[in-house]
Scaffold this motif. Structure first.
Motif, PDB file in Angstrom:
ATOM      1  N   PRO A 140     -38.083  18.184 -14.525  1.00 42.67           N
ATOM      2  CA  PRO A 140     -37.888  16.743 -14.301  1.00 42.67           C
ATOM      3  C   PRO A 140     -37.842  15.952 -15.606  1.00 42.67           C
ATOM      4  CG  PRO A 140     -40.075  17.461 -13.549  1.00 42.67           C
ATOM      5  CD  PRO A 140     -39.356  18.668 -14.021  1.00 42.67           C
ATOM      6  N   ALA A 141     -37.219  14.796 -15.526  1.00 42.64           N
ATOM      7  CA  ALA A 141     -37.131  13.894 -16.678  1.00 42.64           C
ATOM      8  C   ALA A 141     -38.527  13.600 -17.198  1.00 42.64           C
ATOM      9  CB  ALA A 141     -36.419  12.610 -16.280  1.00 42.64           C
ATOM     10  N   GLY A 142     -38.647  13.558 -18.513  1.00 43.33           N
ATOM     11  CA  GLY A 142     -39.936  13.255 -19.128  1.00 43.33           C
ATOM     12  C   GLY A 142     -40.778  14.489 -19.433  1.00 43.33           C
ATOM     13  N   TRP A 143     -40.295  15.659 -19.025  1.00 46.29           N
ATOM     14  CA  TRP A 143     -41.009  16.907 -19.265  1.00 46.29           C
ATOM     15  C   TRP A 143     -40.109  17.855 -20.039  1.00 46.29           C
ATOM     16  CZ3 TRP A 143     -46.035  17.702 -17.602  1.00 46.29           C
ATOM     17  CH2 TRP A 143     -46.545  16.728 -16.742  1.00 46.29           C
ATOM     18  N   GLN A 144     -40.704  18.724 -20.846  1.00 41.28           N
ATOM     19  CA  GLN A 144     -39.919  19.745 -21.555  1.00 41.28           C
ATOM     20  C   GLN A 144     -40.649  21.075 -21.507  1.00 41.28           C
ATOM     21  OE1 GLN A 144     -39.378  18.570 -25.616  1.00 41.28           O
ATOM     22  NE2 GLN A 144     -41.536  18.227 -25.966  1.00 41.28           N
ATOM     23  N   GLU A 145     -39.869  22.129 -21.514  1.00 41.48           N
ATOM     24  CA  GLU A 145     -40.444  23.474 -21.474  1.00 41.48           C
ATOM     25  C   GLU A 145     -41.097  23.806 -22.811  1.00 41.48           C
ATOM     26  OE1 GLU A 145     -37.934  26.521 -19.563  1.00 41.48           O
ATOM     27  OE2 GLU A 145     -36.538  24.858 -19.193  1.00 41.48           O
ATOM     28  N   VAL A 146     -42.188  24.566 -22.776  1.00 43.59           N
ATOM     29  CA  VAL A 146     -42.877  24.956 -24.000  1.00 43.59           C
ATOM     30  C   VAL A 146     -42.559  26.391 -24.405  1.00 43.59           C
ATOM     31  CG1 VAL A 146     -44.761  23.322 -23.629  1.00 43.59           C
ATOM     32  CG2 VAL A 146     -45.025  25.677 -22.876  1.00 43.59           C
ATOM     33  N   GLY A 147     -41.791  27.107 -23.578  1.00 44.06           N
ATOM     34  CA  GLY A 147     -41.386  28.468 -23.931  1.00 44.06           C
ATOM     35  C   GLY A 147     -42.214  29.557 -23.286  1.00 44.06           C
ATOM     36  N   VAL A 148     -43.051  29.206 -22.330  1.00 43.26           N
ATOM     37  CA  VAL A 148     -43.872  30.196 -21.635  1.00 43.26           C
ATOM     38  C   VAL A 148     -43.418  30.234 -20.179  1.00 43.26           C
ATOM     39  CG1 VAL A 148     -46.202  30.813 -20.899  1.00 43.26           C
ATOM     40  CG2 VAL A 148     -45.832  29.811 -23.160  1.00 43.26           C
ATOM     41  N   THR A 149     -43.030  31.418 -19.706  1.00 44.90           N
ATOM     42  CA  THR A 149     -42.658  31.595 -18.307  1.00 44.90           C
ATOM     43  C   THR A 149     -43.364  32.821 -17.762  1.00 44.90           C
ATOM     44  OG1 THR A 149     -40.713  32.919 -18.860  1.00 44.90           O
ATOM     45  CG2 THR A 149     -40.362  30.555 -18.573  1.00 44.90           C
ATOM     46  N   GLY A 150     -43.490  32.862 -16.454  1.00 46.01           N
ATOM     47  CA  GLY A 150     -44.116  34.008 -15.806  1.00 46.01           C
ATOM     48  C   GLY A 150     -44.610  33.619 -14.435  1.00 46.01           C
ATOM     49  N   ASN A 151     -45.467  34.439 -13.873  1.00 49.11           N
ATOM     50  CA  ASN A 151     -46.010  34.102 -12.558  1.00 49.11           C
ATOM     51  C   ASN A 151     -47.018  32.953 -12.724  1.00 49.11           C
ATOM     52  OD1 ASN A 151     -48.544  35.203 -13.304  1.00 49.11           O
ATOM     53  ND2 ASN A 151     -48.078  37.164 -12.377  1.00 49.11           N
ATOM     54  N   LYS A 152     -47.465  32.432 -11.599  1.00 46.59           N
ATOM     55  CA  LYS A 152     -48.346  31.256 -11.610  1.00 46.59           C
ATOM     56  C   LYS A 152     -49.618  31.505 -12.417  1.00 46.59           C
ATOM     57  CE  LYS A 152     -50.246  27.910  -8.355  1.00 46.59           C
ATOM     58  NZ  LYS A 152     -50.325  27.550  -6.917  1.00 46.59           N
ATOM     59  N   GLU A 153     -50.236  32.646 -12.213  1.00 38.83           N
ATOM     60  CA  GLU A 153     -51.496  32.954 -12.902  1.00 38.83           C
ATOM     61  C   GLU A 153     -51.300  33.018 -14.419  1.00 38.83           C
ATOM     62  OE1 GLU A 153     -50.326  34.732 -10.238  1.00 38.83           O
ATOM     63  OE2 GLU A 153     -51.679  33.781  -8.789  1.00 38.83           O
ATOM     64  N   HIS A 154     -50.195  33.629 -14.858  1.00 38.14           N
ATOM     65  CA  HIS A 154     -49.908  33.732 -16.291  1.00 38.14           C
ATOM     66  C   HIS A 154     -49.740  32.339 -16.908  1.00 38.14           C
ATOM     67  CE1 HIS A 154     -48.166  35.139 -20.046  1.00 38.14           C
ATOM     68  NE2 HIS A 154     -47.169  34.292 -19.855  1.00 38.14           N
ATOM     69  N   CYS A 155     -48.963  31.492 -16.236  1.00 40.04           N
ATOM     70  CA  CYS A 155     -48.713  30.148 -16.760  1.00 40.04           C
ATOM     71  C   CYS A 155     -49.981  29.296 -16.782  1.00 40.04           C
ATOM     72  CB  CYS A 155     -47.616  29.471 -15.941  1.00 40.04           C
ATOM     73  SG  CYS A 155     -45.986  30.214 -16.187  1.00 40.04           S
ATOM     74  N   LEU A 156     -50.772  29.381 -15.713  1.00 38.47           N
ATOM     75  CA  LEU A 156     -52.020  28.611 -15.682  1.00 38.47           C
ATOM     76  C   LEU A 156     -53.018  29.112 -16.725  1.00 38.47           C
ATOM     77  CD1 LEU A 156     -52.485  28.077 -11.842  1.00 38.47           C
ATOM     78  CD2 LEU A 156     -51.681  26.413 -13.551  1.00 38.47           C
ATOM     79  N   ALA A 157     -53.031  30.406 -16.984  1.00 38.83           N
ATOM     80  CA  ALA A 157     -53.909  30.948 -18.030  1.00 38.83           C
ATOM     81  C   ALA A 157     -53.501  30.405 -19.398  1.00 38.83           C
ATOM     82  CB  ALA A 157     -53.867  32.473 -18.020  1.00 38.83           C
ATOM     83  N   HIS A 158     -52.195  30.306 -19.640  1.00 40.05           N
ATOM     84  CA  HIS A 158     -51.723  29.743 -20.911  1.00 40.05           C
ATOM     85  C   HIS A 158     -52.182  28.289 -21.047  1.00 40.05           C
ATOM     86  CE1 HIS A 158     -49.207  28.794 -24.338  1.00 40.05           C
ATOM     87  NE2 HIS A 158     -48.846  27.712 -23.676  1.00 40.05           N
ATOM     88  N   ILE A 159     -52.030  27.512 -19.982  1.00 46.61           N
ATOM     89  CA  ILE A 159     -52.452  26.111 -20.024  1.00 46.61           C
ATOM     90  C   ILE A 159     -53.953  26.013 -20.271  1.00 46.61           C
ATOM     91  CG2 ILE A 159     -52.735  24.027 -18.625  1.00 46.61           C
ATOM     92  CD1 ILE A 159     -50.007  24.700 -17.335  1.00 46.61           C
ATOM     93  N   LYS A 160     -54.718  26.861 -19.621  1.00 49.24           N
ATOM     94  CA  LYS A 160     -56.179  26.817 -19.773  1.00 49.24           C
ATOM     95  C   LYS A 160     -56.606  27.033 -21.223  1.00 49.24           C
ATOM     96  CE  LYS A 160     -60.429  28.751 -17.912  1.00 49.24           C
ATOM     97  NZ  LYS A 160     -61.028  29.665 -16.941  1.00 49.24           N
ATOM     98  N   THR A 161     -55.917  27.911 -21.943  1.00 49.08           N
ATOM     99  CA  THR A 161     -56.288  28.179 -23.335  1.00 49.08           C
ATOM    100  C   THR A 161     -55.668  27.181 -24.309  1.00 49.08           C
ATOM    101  OG1 THR A 161     -54.480  29.755 -23.638  1.00 49.08           O
ATOM    102  CG2 THR A 161     -56.602  30.641 -22.910  1.00 49.08           C
TER     103      THR A 161
END
Length: 68
Positions: free
Chosen positions: A30-51
């Motif tokens: 969506p507008a106003g958001w940009q990808e940071v270069g991390v993709t994967g399943n939900k758990e992988h992405c949430l783990a990246h955000i957590k750290t």
């Protein structure tokens, strides 16, 4: 009740306030958001955000506090 498909691939996104979220790769970011270069399943992405997202305050608040 909605159940997540375990095969859904997500991408980690960030907005201009340095707030993170995940977004399914089969939808346009969506507008106003940009990808940071991390993709994967939900758990992988949430783990990246957590750290990565260790300070939950919006960027505007952090900037205001630094200028005091």
């Amino acid at each position: 009740m909605s159940i997540d498909n375990p095969n859904t691939e997500f991408t980690v996104v960030i907005n201009d306030q340095e707030q993170y979220s995940i977004w399914p790769t089969y939808h346009s970011v969506p507008a106003g958001w940009q990808e940071v270069g991390v993709t994967g399943n939900k758990e992988h992405c949430l783990a990246h955000i957590k750290t990565t997202w260790t300070d939950m305050r919006p960027k505007s608040l952090k900037d205001a506090l630094l200028s005091e």
